[in-house]
Scaffold this active site. Structure first.
Site, PDB file in Angstrom:
ATOM      1  CG  ASP A  35      -2.720  -7.821  -1.581  1.00 19.88           C
ATOM      2  OD1 ASP A  35      -3.569  -8.570  -2.091  1.00 19.88           O
ATOM      3  OD2 ASP A  35      -2.707  -7.545  -0.367  1.00 19.88           O
ATOM      4  CE  LYS A  57      -8.703  -6.557  -1.746  1.00 18.38           C
ATOM      5  NZ  LYS A  57      -9.562  -6.988  -0.629  1.00 18.38           N
ATOM      6  CG  MET A 169      -4.998   2.926   1.599  1.00 19.76           C
ATOM      7  SD  MET A 169      -6.029   1.472   1.926  1.00 19.76           S
ATOM      8  CE  MET A 169      -6.263   1.602   3.705  1.00 19.76           C
TER       9      MET A 169
END
Length: 488
Positions: A35, A57, A169
């Site tokens: 990732d 991502k 996030m």
């Protein structure tokens, strides 16, 4: 058709927080699918033959969607590969690891899981915030901030909780999160903290309350974690007593050397980025198998010692063939590597340089001696000059060379270290840039090479070892603190 195995590994949120089991799986992988938020240093643990596939991502920027990632895992497993799916934090905490497992099960692909340390706990702790604290917060709730609107999250219930709320996030939606909590009854004066880029050199903690935190975080960077609750007013973090606390260092060199140096710097509180940029290429075919004509073997690096004894073991050469030899080593690390094989250095020059070794060998050996020099093909010839001038016989055997291996690096740390002239060439000639980092060189030869590429005056270690580089950085940090005190 044979099928390989996929192991879903949680990498934690820094190179230091991967589990022992996760690191073992990573080192044995044939393919690593990783990732965006993986610490780059972890990729140095992957074996050189492994395939590395980036599928990162980030907010509104996906290199691969989830279906594509699933197909990659299935395809590589069906090629009978040992696949590691390396994910930030823990794979099951908003990591979509469960979706990948369901896709593997549909194809009857064998899989394993290795848990990771979630950023929901580790990052607040890193900044001195305990997510639970007796009599203040008896529980904590983890919420994804990237889709935390009132249609997807029950803010009426979240606002009533007495425990800590941790939003992952959360930066881009912090306005909506604060407004929703207040609208549903959370006190607008509730303490909260935005933790930006934890475990990175530019990490930052921003404290406030639900009513004003949004105005304070306009310049914050992702990834970021938003902590809401009384515990956000706590600061249980005291690392400033370590001599390199707050310092950030980019480390270059061979993988073994840079890993060792990073470990030493980390233990003193520094944040490091391991940008190993030299690959050791063995030339052990050059090593003789008859040592009877030699009276001394001279090593200029720990790498040379390691390769020499690996060669003897591979060729099944009895160590008793070495019993007539004296051993000379440059530096304590070189001598330490020699001692692992049951031999101890007879000669270690006071200064860890090839000049010092050449001078001492010339003084202690006679014309009846013959020296077997085992070193890098790109090493300095100063040692040879001293032996020639003293009329001492020698064979100069190159048992390894180095090749550049790193991608272009744009340095954003306080310091950058160089351990060889070859490492400097590898760094600059692929377009890498120092920017504002202070270069630290292991010795004068390395510093001389650096001056060909930049006008920045380097710090030169007094002792040409990893420890010498560490000491040089410590002294520089201390001088900075003294100057700051004197100007205040």
């Amino acid at each position: 058709m044979d099928k390989g195995t996929v192991t879903i590994v949680g990498a934690g949120c820094s190179k230091e927080l991967i589990t022992v089991s996760g690191l073992e799986k990573l080192r044995n992988a044939d393919v690593v699918v990783y990732d965006d938020l993986i610490d780059d240093d972890l990729l140095l643990e992957v074996k050189s033959t492994a395939e590395k596939i980036y599928v990162g991502k980030r907010y509104k920027n996906h290199s691969k969607n989830q279906q594509e990632i699933n197909r990659i895992l299935i395809k590589k497993a069906k090629e009978n590969k040992n696949v590691v799916r390396l994910k930030g934090g823990d794979s099951f905490v908003f990591g979509r690891g469960s979706e990948e497992i369901i896709a593997l099960e549909k194809e009857n692909i064998p899989y394993q899981t290795v848990g990771g340390v979630t950023s929901a706990v580790a990052v607040p702790e890193h900044f001195g915030i305990p997510v639970t604290y007796r009599s203040v917060a008896k529980s904590f709730t983890v919420v994804t901030g990237s889709s935390a609107d009132e249609s997807t999250e029950n803010y009426a219930a979240l606002a009533k909780l007495d425990g800590t709320l941790v939003f992952l996030m959360a930066l881009h939606d912090i306005d909506e999160i604060c407004a929703a909590l207040i609208r549903n009854g959370k006190d607008k004066n509730t303490p909260c903290s935005l933790l930006s880029r934890g475990y990175c050199p530019d990490e930052k903690r921003i404290d406030g309350s639900l009513s004003n935190i949004s105005d304070k975080v306009k310049d914050a960077k992702t990834p970021a974690i938003f902590v809401v609750g009384t515990v956000s007013s706590m600061h249980l973090c005291r690392n400033d007593f370590l001599p390199l606390s707050g310092a950030s260092v980019t480390v270059t060199g061979s993988k073994n050397f840079s890993s060792k140096l990073c470990k030493e710097l980390n233990s003193l509180g520094a944040y490091t980025q391991n940008k190993a940029n030299l690959k050791i290429v063995p030339l052990t075919k050059n090593i003789p198998t008859d040592f009877s004509k030699y009276t001394c073997a001279a090593f200029t690096s720990a790498n040379g010692v390691k390769l020499f004894f690996s060669f003897l073991k591979e060729k099944k050469i009895d160590l008793r063939n070495l019993f007539n030899l004296k051993f000379a080593c440059i530096g304590v690390q070189c001598a330490k590597e020699l001692s692992k094989n049951g031999f101890y250095a007879d000669l270690i020059p006071e200064k860890f340089t090839v000049k010092a070794m050449g001078n001492q060998l010339a003084a202690e050996l006679s014309h009846d001696d013959r020296v077997l020099i085992l070193r890098s093909a790109k090493g300095s010839d100063d040692l040879l000059v001293y032996l020639k001038n003293a009329n001492i016989m020698f064979d100069d055997v190159h048992i390894y060379t180095t090749e550049p291996m790193s991608e272009k690096t744009n340095v954003n740390t306080d310091y950058i270290t160089f351990s060889s002239a070859d490492g400097i060439r590898a760094f600059f000639e692929n377009g890498s840039r120092i920017n504002n980092a202070q270069p630290v060189c292991i010795g004068e030869i390395t510093a001389k090479q650096l001056r060909k590429y930049t006008d920045i005056i380097p710090i030169v270690a007094k002792e040409q070892t990893a420890n010498g580089i560490v000491t040089a950085i410590k002294e520089d940090r201390l001088n900075e603190k003294i100057q700051k005190i004197e100007t205040e």
